[in-house]
Design a protein around this motif. Structure first.
Motif: not given
Length: 248
Positions: A213-225
């Motif tokens: 969950g933490e990994l996916t959330a972080l990847a999502g934040e990076r993609l959004q940025a």
């Protein structure tokens, strides 16, 4: 704050007493005109010191520590936090890890730390500076850095948006955040992870410690940025093309 030319020359005479300027430039890969200009201006960049120290087989950290502004580097440094380590994992490496951890039906192998996943790329990466600052920011960091350095918060933020930070500001940021003083120097690319004394495999261990969950959330934040950055570049490119069209 670039290093004073006088202090640099004293250091250079200590570490390479018999070497000429031409010798130093040849072994370090620094152009003679570049070094000459820095000496004339009375300010030598940290990059110059690091390049020369590497060429002479010296520790860049130890070399920087001989100068007053970086004297704190002479003391034992705090190890990087888990958040700092993860901040230096490139976005593409995060995405590969997400895929590797996904189920076989989703194209992955459902395992953590899969041997099929390529090794992590070294720092710095495309957003390493901004990610590092975000990792050590408690919400008031930018104001503390501004108070300590005199750099306006908006100017500081503008540099982060461009993913760049002068070594002096990276150093001040680490000090204001209360973390190891080498983290920002790694994020800016001035020194390597090995030169900073980061344990081998530390980034991978920090990444492996993230839950799915933490990994996916972080990847999502990076993609959004990343998406925001790409849209901004596209808009700037479109504006540039319009200007050229008007100019004929």
């Amino acid at each position: 704050m670039p290093i004073s030319a006088k202090a640099f020359q004293v250091w250079l005479h200590q570490v390479a007493p018999s070497a000429s300027t031409a010798d130093i430039c040849r072994i370090s890969g620094i152009k003679r005109t570049t070094l000459a200009q820095q000496l004339v201006r009375g300010k030598v960049t940290e990059t110059t010191v690091v390049s020369i120290s590497r060429a002479l087989g010296l520790s860049p950290i130890a070399a920087l520590a001989t100068f007053e502004h970086y004297a704190e580097l002479a003391a034992p440094q705090q190890p990087p936090t888990a958040a700092e380590l993860v901040s230096q994992v490139a976005t593409m490496d995060l995405l590969r890890t997400v895929i590797a951890r996904s189920s076989p039906a989703q194209g992955g192998d459902g395992a953590e730390g899969s041997s099929l996943v390529p090794g992590l790329s070294p720092a710095p990466h495309a957003t390493s500076v901004r990610n590092w600052v975000d990792a050590v920011d408690d919400g008031e960091l930018r104001h503390r850095v501004s108070s300590a350095t005199g750099v306006a918060p908006q100017n500081y933020s503008a540099q982060l948006t461009a993913n760049r930070l002068p070594p002096v500001l990276a150093f001040a940021t680490a000090r204001a955040a209360g973390v190891g003083l080498t983290g920002g120097l790694v994020a800016t690319g001035l020194i390597t992870e090995d030169e900073a004394g980061w344990p081998s495999g530390a980034k991978q261990s920090a990444l492996d410690a993230l839950s799915n969950g933490e990994l996916t959330a972080l990847a999502g934040e990076r993609l959004q940025a990343l998406g925001k950055s790409l849209r901004r570049q596209e808009q700037e490119q479109a504006q540039t093309e319009k200007i050229w069209e008007h100019l004929g």
